[in-house]
Design a protein around this motif. Structure first.
Motif, PDB file in Angstrom:
ATOM      1  N   LEU A   1      84.098 107.687  22.858  1.00 44.44           N
ATOM      2  CA  LEU A   1      83.388 107.379  21.620  1.00 44.44           C
ATOM      3  C   LEU A   1      82.801 105.980  21.679  1.00 44.44           C
ATOM      4  CD1 LEU A   1      85.641 108.688  18.692  1.00 44.44           C
ATOM      5  CD2 LEU A   1      83.411 109.546  19.408  1.00 44.44           C
ATOM      6  N   GLU A   2      81.565 105.868  21.235  1.00 50.81           N
ATOM      7  CA  GLU A   2      80.919 104.570  21.092  1.00 50.81           C
ATOM      8  C   GLU A   2      80.609 104.355  19.619  1.00 50.81           C
ATOM      9  OE1 GLU A   2      78.491 104.174  25.292  1.00 50.81           O
ATOM     10  OE2 GLU A   2      77.382 104.568  23.456  1.00 50.81           O
ATOM     11  N   LEU A   3      80.861 103.156  19.162  1.00 51.77           N
ATOM     12  CA  LEU A   3      80.530 102.774  17.796  1.00 51.77           C
ATOM     13  C   LEU A   3      79.437 101.722  17.874  1.00 51.77           C
ATOM     14  CD1 LEU A   3      81.049 102.696  14.707  1.00 51.77           C
ATOM     15  CD2 LEU A   3      82.721 100.892  15.187  1.00 51.77           C
ATOM     16  N   HIS A   4      78.296 102.036  17.286  1.00 49.79           N
ATOM     17  CA  HIS A   4      77.190 101.080  17.229  1.00 49.79           C
ATOM     18  C   HIS A   4      77.076 100.566  15.810  1.00 49.79           C
ATOM     19  CE1 HIS A   4      75.441 101.873  21.213  1.00 49.79           C
ATOM     20  NE2 HIS A   4      75.963 103.067  21.036  1.00 49.79           N
ATOM     21  N   ALA A   5      77.048  99.260  15.671  1.00 51.19           N
ATOM     22  CA  ALA A   5      76.825  98.678  14.353  1.00 51.19           C
ATOM     23  C   ALA A   5      75.436  99.084  13.887  1.00 51.19           C
ATOM     24  CB  ALA A   5      76.931  97.157  14.429  1.00 51.19           C
ATOM     25  N   MET A   6      75.304  99.321  12.607  1.00 48.70           N
ATOM     26  CA  MET A   6      73.993  99.652  12.040  1.00 48.70           C
ATOM     27  C   MET A   6      73.667  98.630  10.961  1.00 48.70           C
ATOM     28  SD  MET A   6      73.966 103.790  11.661  1.00 48.70           S
ATOM     29  CE  MET A   6      72.297 103.809  11.054  1.00 48.70           C
ATOM     30  N   ARG A   7      72.403  98.367  10.832  1.00 47.80           N
ATOM     31  CA  ARG A   7      71.964  97.453   9.792  1.00 47.80           C
ATOM     32  C   ARG A   7      71.762  98.234   8.495  1.00 47.80           C
ATOM     33  NH1 ARG A   7      69.754  96.410  14.566  1.00 47.80           N
ATOM     34  NH2 ARG A   7      70.100  94.365  15.444  1.00 47.80           N
ATOM     35  N   TRP A   8      72.205  97.647   7.397  1.00 50.27           N
ATOM     36  CA  TRP A   8      71.954  98.225   6.087  1.00 50.27           C
ATOM     37  C   TRP A   8      70.459  98.096   5.808  1.00 50.27           C
ATOM     38  CZ3 TRP A   8      75.857 100.722   3.667  1.00 50.27           C
ATOM     39  CH2 TRP A   8      77.166 100.392   4.026  1.00 50.27           C
ATOM     40  N   PRO A   9      69.905  98.977   4.994  1.00 45.47           N
ATOM     41  CA  PRO A   9      68.457  98.905   4.719  1.00 45.47           C
ATOM     42  C   PRO A   9      67.976  97.536   4.247  1.00 45.47           C
ATOM     43  CG  PRO A   9      69.342 100.963   3.882  1.00 45.47           C
ATOM     44  CD  PRO A   9      70.519 100.146   4.349  1.00 45.47           C
ATOM     45  N   ASP A  10      68.785  96.822   3.465  1.00 48.23           N
ATOM     46  CA  ASP A  10      68.340  95.513   2.969  1.00 48.23           C
ATOM     47  C   ASP A  10      68.410  94.412   4.037  1.00 48.23           C
ATOM     48  OD1 ASP A  10      71.107  95.297   3.043  1.00 48.23           O
ATOM     49  OD2 ASP A  10      71.247  94.237   1.130  1.00 48.23           O
ATOM     50  N   GLU A  11      68.934  94.719   5.217  1.00 45.46           N
ATOM     51  CA  GLU A  11      68.986  93.747   6.312  1.00 45.46           C
ATOM     52  C   GLU A  11      67.752  93.823   7.213  1.00 45.46           C
ATOM     53  OE1 GLU A  11      73.626  93.184   7.387  1.00 45.46           O
ATOM     54  OE2 GLU A  11      72.813  95.163   7.886  1.00 45.46           O
ATOM     55  N   ILE A  12      66.858  94.768   6.935  1.00 41.92           N
ATOM     56  CA  ILE A  12      65.680  94.969   7.778  1.00 41.92           C
ATOM     57  C   ILE A  12      64.442  94.574   6.989  1.00 41.92           C
ATOM     58  CG2 ILE A  12      64.317  96.680   9.030  1.00 41.92           C
ATOM     59  CD1 ILE A  12      66.954  98.261   9.354  1.00 41.92           C
TER      60      ILE A  12
END
Length: 122
Positions: free
Chosen positions: A76-87
């Motif tokens: 399993l790989e966990l990739h951090a994701m940006r919240w919509p307000d961070e983009i």
């Protein structure tokens, strides 16, 4: 925080439906002890057999984060994701309205591979 010691899966989605700009750094996960081994293996099997990834929440540095779980080589790989307000909105990045592109600018861009007005460095 409910995700302090666990990963909470919110949805299963096709990887293609996730905008790559939202995907951040990745980490390999392993089960924490015997109790976690069975759900870990089950999730590896489910994600490995399907063409989906899991969107999940997890805790990192005392903050709840959004993440993307996927399987590579039975891990399993966990990739951090940006919240919509961070983009940033793409519209903020467009050049200001003004002089349009002239015919000569297009010709120079094709001949040397650089954008009009770009110096030798760029």
């Amino acid at each position: 925080m409910p995700t302090a010691k666990a990963v909470e899966i919110d949805a299963f989605v096709p990887l293609e439906s996730v905008d790559p700009i939202r995907i951040g750094e990745g980490y390999h996960l392993r089960p924490a002890g015997q109790v976690a081994a069975k759900p870990y293996k089950l999730l590896v099997q489910v994600l490995g057999r399907s063409s989906t990834v899991a969107v999940a929440k997890y805790a990192w540095s005392e903050r709840e984060r959004l993440g993307l779980l996927r399987v590579r080589d039975d891990v399993l790989e966990l990739h951090a994701m940006r919240w919509p307000d961070e983009i940033r909105d793409r519209c903020e990045l467009l050049p200001p309205p003004g002089r349009g592109v002239r015919r000569g600018d297009r010709g120079r861009a094709r001949s040397d591979g650089r954008a009009p007005g770009a110096g030798a460095d760029g």
